[in-house]
Design a protein around this motif. Sequence first.
Motif: not given
Ligand SMILES: Cc1cc2nc3c(=O)[nH]c(=O)nc-3n(C[C@H](O)[C@H](O)[C@H](O)COP(=O)(O)OP(=O)(O)OC[C@H]3O[C@@H](n4cnc5c(N)ncnc54)[C@H](O)[C@@H]3O)c2cc1C
Length: 451
Positions: A264-265, A270, A300, A307, A368, A402, A407-408
């Motif tokens: 979703s990015k 957020l 999603l 999160r 990213y 991000d 989450s990190n």
């Molecule tokens: C080592 C590690 C560190 C990370 N650090 C961060 C960080 O600093 N900030 C961050 O936002 N996410 C972090 N994540 C979680 C996740 O990788 C990202 O949220 C995600 O890749 C963001 O891309 P997206 O919005 O396209 O996610 P999508 O896959 O589209 O997911 C939708 C939303 O769900 C939430 N989400 C998805 N996966 C996770 C997850 N594993 N944990 C918590 N929330 C999740 C996010 O808010 C995300 O925007 C981390 C994951 C790992 C393995």
Amino acid sequence: MQRSPVLYWFRNDLRLHDNPAWTRACALGRPVVAIVIAPSLGAREMAWGIAQVGAARHAWWWANVQALGQALGALGVPLHVVQADPCTLLPDWCQVWGTRTVVCEDIAAPYEQAQVAALRAAGLVVHSMWQSTLMAADQLPYAITDLPPVFTRFRNDVERAGVPAHTPLPAPTPLPGLAWATAPVGASDVVSRWDASPAWQPDPRSAFQWKACAVGGPDTDGTLDEVRAGSRGGQEYLRRYLASERVARYKATRNGLLGMAYSSKWSPYLAWGALSAPELLAGVRAHEAHHGVSDGSYWLWFELLWRDYFRWLHRQWGLRLYRACGLRQDPVPRLAPHNHRAFALWTQGRTGCELVDAGMRELAHSGYLSNRMRQVVASFWVHELGGDWRAGAAWFEAQLLDFDVYSNQGNWLYIAGRGTDPRGGRRFDVAKQTAVHDPDGAYRALWSAVA
Ligand SMILES: Cc1cc2nc3c(=O)[nH]c(=O)nc-3n(C[C@H](O)[C@H](O)[C@H](O)COP(=O)(O)OP(=O)(O)OC[C@H]3O[C@@H](n4cnc5c(N)ncnc54)[C@H](O)[C@@H]3O)c2cc1C
């Protein structure tokens, strides 16, 4: 006589709509002084010899601040963007403006909590409001102290109890007769305006393609494949995303590595609060009402709940999440001293492992990284190189546009097996990950040996 103003301190909530703390500050009926403090200064020293905020993270933050400044400017409210330690700046500003009231969002991480404690100790009345989760604490099925140690149980319980429907709050507009505070005479002594625009451009190979918001213009020119910073850019992107087939395909594509479409990015919006989590969930629910529930729409929600879970874990455990042993009670093997050379090679993408190196280069060049690659490189640092998970988390903190402290920290603990995960850590087999997720080598080729 004009009433003393309220200082509103924007933290990770760079938006005017669906922002209960901002709405509350405006509802006090007093002039509001809007302040943002640059994250790069007045910040804690990083123990691992790296800057806390890298160029990509800084550039995205700045683009979102510019957008907020434009939105406030349209209401006639100046946004003061300042480089300073909030613990000294805010008391100084309060003195100049003749107020003691500060309103801000509540952030449950130790460093941010200490900032608010220091402001209170300096005599300010700080109203900090918890607002970054899908639900309020009293809407959870249990007290935070009783949060289950396993995500699946949390999810089941929340799904059973249900999440109240959310109608995003509109941005408050100035009330008639409400005078918005501008800098008073004398304030320039303590005001340091932030006018250095970082010379950083998104990498054309990045899986997150973004531009700054259009100055004065509409943000409707963003597309699904190139988005605009800020709330309006985010809302426009959200509208397009939710109307697209990407939602239904999300579960099947989410482990992709290349391009905007696989996930979703939403996380960049957020992270600095240009969009709120409840508003995203409301968007998913509206999509489902129109197009039906799909695996993608469910997933999603599932990920947004992860999160939240990491946020509640912070409320439950606080500082314990920052120890080398994390939440583990049993003795963990002694960590070897920090290996600076191995850390440098890992951060530079020069470990000799092609997939990991491609991921680390993508991270450093774009700010990213897909969730799959975050898992792979984190696992490599912890389980193959024997590194301290906290050093890896610090590197992510500096690089990720991000970056989100909850989450990190939560995901690093999970990979390292020092969080609540009952399986005791996640080790990713790089050969298998390469074969499954980059079988034709396209990802490795894209990020191979970049300057
Ligand atoms: C080592 C590690 C560190 C990370 N650090 C961060 C960080 O600093 N900030 C961050 O936002 N996410 C972090 N994540 C979680 C996740 O990788 C990202 O949220 C995600 O890749 C963001 O891309 P997206 O919005 O396209 O996610 P999508 O896959 O589209 O997911 C939708 C939303 O769900 C939430 N989400 C998805 N996966 C996770 C997850 N594993 N944990 C918590 N929330 C999740 C996010 O808010 C995300 O925007 C981390 C994951 C790992 C393995």
